[in-house]
Design a protein around this motif. Sequence first.
Motif, PDB file in Angstrom:
ATOM      1  N   LEU A   1      60.440 100.647  55.943  1.00  0.00           N
ATOM      2  CA  LEU A   1      60.811 100.005  55.658  1.00  0.00           C
ATOM      3  C   LEU A   1      62.565 101.490  55.419  1.00  0.00           C
ATOM      4  N   GLU A   2      62.795 102.303  55.235  1.00  0.00           N
ATOM      5  CA  GLU A   2      63.319 103.123  54.906  1.00  0.00           C
ATOM      6  C   GLU A   2      64.207 103.149  55.851  1.00  0.00           C
ATOM      7  N   LYS A   3      63.452 103.001  57.188  1.00  0.00           N
ATOM      8  CA  LYS A   3      64.389 102.749  58.720  1.00  0.00           C
ATOM      9  C   LYS A   3      65.020 101.625  58.582  1.00  0.00           C
ATOM     10  N   MET A   4      64.293 100.808  58.667  1.00  0.00           N
ATOM     11  CA  MET A   4      64.868 100.019  58.686  1.00  0.00           C
ATOM     12  C   MET A   4      65.679  99.053  57.453  1.00  0.00           C
ATOM     13  N   ALA A   5      65.956  99.507  56.504  1.00  0.00           N
ATOM     14  CA  ALA A   5      66.361  99.040  55.279  1.00  0.00           C
ATOM     15  C   ALA A   5      68.657  99.224  55.242  1.00  0.00           C
TER      16      ALA A   5
ATOM     17  N   MET B   1      66.833  94.031  64.452  1.00  0.00           N
ATOM     18  CA  MET B   1      65.436  95.300  64.798  1.00  0.00           C
ATOM     19  C   MET B   1      65.160  95.349  65.865  1.00  0.00           C
ATOM     20  N   VAL B   2      65.716  94.867  67.079  1.00  0.00           N
ATOM     21  CA  VAL B   2      65.793  95.937  68.533  1.00  0.00           C
ATOM     22  C   VAL B   2      67.259  96.404  68.958  1.00  0.00           C
ATOM     23  N   GLU B   3      68.062  95.959  67.749  1.00  0.00           N
ATOM     24  CA  GLU B   3      69.469  96.952  67.443  1.00  0.00           C
ATOM     25  C   GLU B   3      68.698  98.967  67.587  1.00  0.00           C
ATOM     26  N   LEU B   4      67.789  98.002  66.201  1.00  0.00           N
ATOM     27  CA  LEU B   4      67.551  99.693  66.095  1.00  0.00           C
ATOM     28  C   LEU B   4      66.770 100.540  67.069  1.00  0.00           C
ATOM     29  N   LEU B   5      65.363  99.946  67.384  1.00  0.00           N
ATOM     30  CA  LEU B   5      64.562 100.377  67.372  1.00  0.00           C
ATOM     31  C   LEU B   5      64.684 101.126  69.357  1.00  0.00           C
ATOM     32  N   ARG B   6      65.962 100.601  69.927  1.00  0.00           N
ATOM     33  CA  ARG B   6      66.804 101.093  70.575  1.00  0.00           C
ATOM     34  C   ARG B   6      67.810 102.047  70.489  1.00  0.00           C
ATOM     35  N   GLU B   7      67.605 102.168  69.568  1.00  0.00           N
ATOM     36  CA  GLU B   7      68.336 103.523  68.867  1.00  0.00           C
ATOM     37  C   GLU B   7      67.406 104.567  68.060  1.00  0.00           C
TER      38      GLU B   7
ATOM     39  N   TYR C   1      64.419 105.029  69.524  1.00  0.00           N
ATOM     40  CA  TYR C   1      63.523 105.284  71.245  1.00  0.00           C
ATOM     41  C   TYR C   1      64.358 104.552  72.304  1.00  0.00           C
ATOM     42  N   PRO C   2      65.575 105.455  72.717  1.00  0.00           N
ATOM     43  CA  PRO C   2      66.162 104.924  73.680  1.00  0.00           C
ATOM     44  C   PRO C   2      65.606 105.025  75.187  1.00  0.00           C
ATOM     45  N   LYS C   3      64.029 105.938  75.353  1.00  0.00           N
ATOM     46  CA  LYS C   3      63.049 105.764  76.576  1.00  0.00           C
ATOM     47  C   LYS C   3      62.192 105.030  76.295  1.00  0.00           C
ATOM     48  N   ASP C   4      62.242 104.415  75.267  1.00  0.00           N
ATOM     49  CA  ASP C   4      61.008 103.703  75.244  1.00  0.00           C
ATOM     50  C   ASP C   4      61.005 102.670  76.871  1.00  0.00           C
ATOM     51  N   ARG C   5      60.584 102.736  77.338  1.00  0.00           N
ATOM     52  CA  ARG C   5      60.673 101.221  78.912  1.00  0.00           C
ATOM     53  C   ARG C   5      60.840  99.698  78.219  1.00  0.00           C
ATOM     54  N   THR C   6      59.533  99.734  77.089  1.00  0.00           N
ATOM     55  CA  THR C   6      59.581  98.306  76.682  1.00  0.00           C
ATOM     56  C   THR C   6      60.787  97.957  76.090  1.00  0.00           C
ATOM     57  N   VAL C   7      60.499  99.139  74.618  1.00  0.00           N
ATOM     58  CA  VAL C   7      62.112  99.055  73.652  1.00  0.00           C
ATOM     59  C   VAL C   7      63.553  98.580  74.704  1.00  0.00           C
ATOM     60  N   ARG C   8      64.283  98.832  76.022  1.00  0.00           N
ATOM     61  CA  ARG C   8      64.411  99.068  76.090  1.00  0.00           C
ATOM     62  C   ARG C   8      64.261  97.383  77.553  1.00  0.00           C
ATOM     63  N   LEU C   9      63.003  97.324  77.927  1.00  0.00           N
ATOM     64  CA  LEU C   9      63.303  95.645  78.393  1.00  0.00           C
ATOM     65  C   LEU C   9      64.077  94.993  77.316  1.00  0.00           C
TER      66      LEU C   9
END
Length: 331
Positions: free
Chosen positions: A183-187, A241-247, A249-257
Motif C-alpha cells: 500500500l505504501e507503493k500504491m498510495a 495500477m497498471v502504470e505503477l506496475l510498469r514503472e 517492473y518494466p521488464k515483466d512481459r505480462t506487465v508490458r502486455l
Amino acid sequence: MDLSILLVQYRPDEGELRRTLASLLRQSCRDFELVVADDGSDEDFFPLTRKILAENGFTGAKFVKLTPNGGTVKNVLNGAKQAAGKWVFTVSPGDYLYDADTVAWLLEVLRRDAPRVAFGRLACYADRDGAPIRRPGDAPFDRTPYRPGAYDAKTAKRNMLLYDDGISGAGLVYERELLVQALEKMAGRVLLAEDFAARLFAVENIPMVGYDRCIAWYEVGTGVSTNEGARARMLRDWRAMVELLRELYPKDRTVRLAYEYYFNDRHKSRLVRGLVGRLIVPQNAPFKKAQHAWVPPVNGDIQELKQIYESALGPLCEGAPAAAGGGENLT
C-alpha cells in the motif's frame, strides 16, 4: 496477537455499521485485535462504535482517523500501520464476517498454513428495505491457480493482469507487513482499490492461497466497487495500477502486455488498436468465453445473515468474554 481486523469506514450508515459490529461481536473466538480506521469523515462516528463495543464486553479496540480524507488505500494503510497482528483482515460497514466461527476458522488456518496472502469464498447479498436477500456472486472466476499447496504463479498473474479476474478485498487476509509495503507503493496513485495489492503480489510471485469456505457476506450493488458510478472510478484505479506496475517492473512481459492492452487508446490507428486487442486478450479464447458465460454461485446460508441482522438490534453476546489484547485509542 496473530490476527488484526481492520474496520475501515467513511461516513458509515448506522444500520450497516451496527450489523458489521454484530458480526464481529458474535464470534465464538474473540482472539483478535480490532482497529477502527476512519477515512476523514466529516462527523465523529467513533462514539457509537465505542458504545456498542463496551455494551458487549469488547475491550482494547484502537481508533485511528485519517485527516484529511484520502481514499480507501490510504485509510487501510493508516489502520494497518497501527495494527499489531501478524495478519490483517479488512471489513467495511455493510460487509460482515460470514458466521460465528469465522475468526476461529481463520486462526486455525493461519496458524497451520502460515500463508502470506489467503482468501475465502464470498456470500453475496443485497438489502431490500431492511431485509437481506442472497445474491449471486463470488471472485475470482478461476480459483485453480490458488489451490493450497499448488500455487500457479504464471496463471495467477495472467488472470489478474490480462483477464481482469481479481480477488475481492472482502475475502482477503494478508501478512500485515506485506500489505503495508504494497500500500505504501500504491498510495497517491490508487485511490479506492486496496485489493489491487493482490495483483502486485502476483507480479512479485508471492503465493496466494484460496480456501473453499465462505469468509464474508459481501453487499453487492451499493459499495465502492459494485455500483455503476464506482465501476468507472475503479477502472481509473486499475489504469493507475497498471502504470505503477510498469514503472516498478518494466521488464515483466505480462506487465508490458497489460499496459499495451489497457492503454490501447485512440492515439493509435484503428488497425493497431484492433490488433492489440485481438492478440493480447482475444475475446474468443476459451478462458474469456468461459468467463463471459459464467453464472456466479449463490453462496451462504441466509439464516446466518438473518442472525447478524437480528443480533444488531440489541446487546449481542450476553456474558461473552472480552477480547484479548491491550489496545489503545489513537486520534
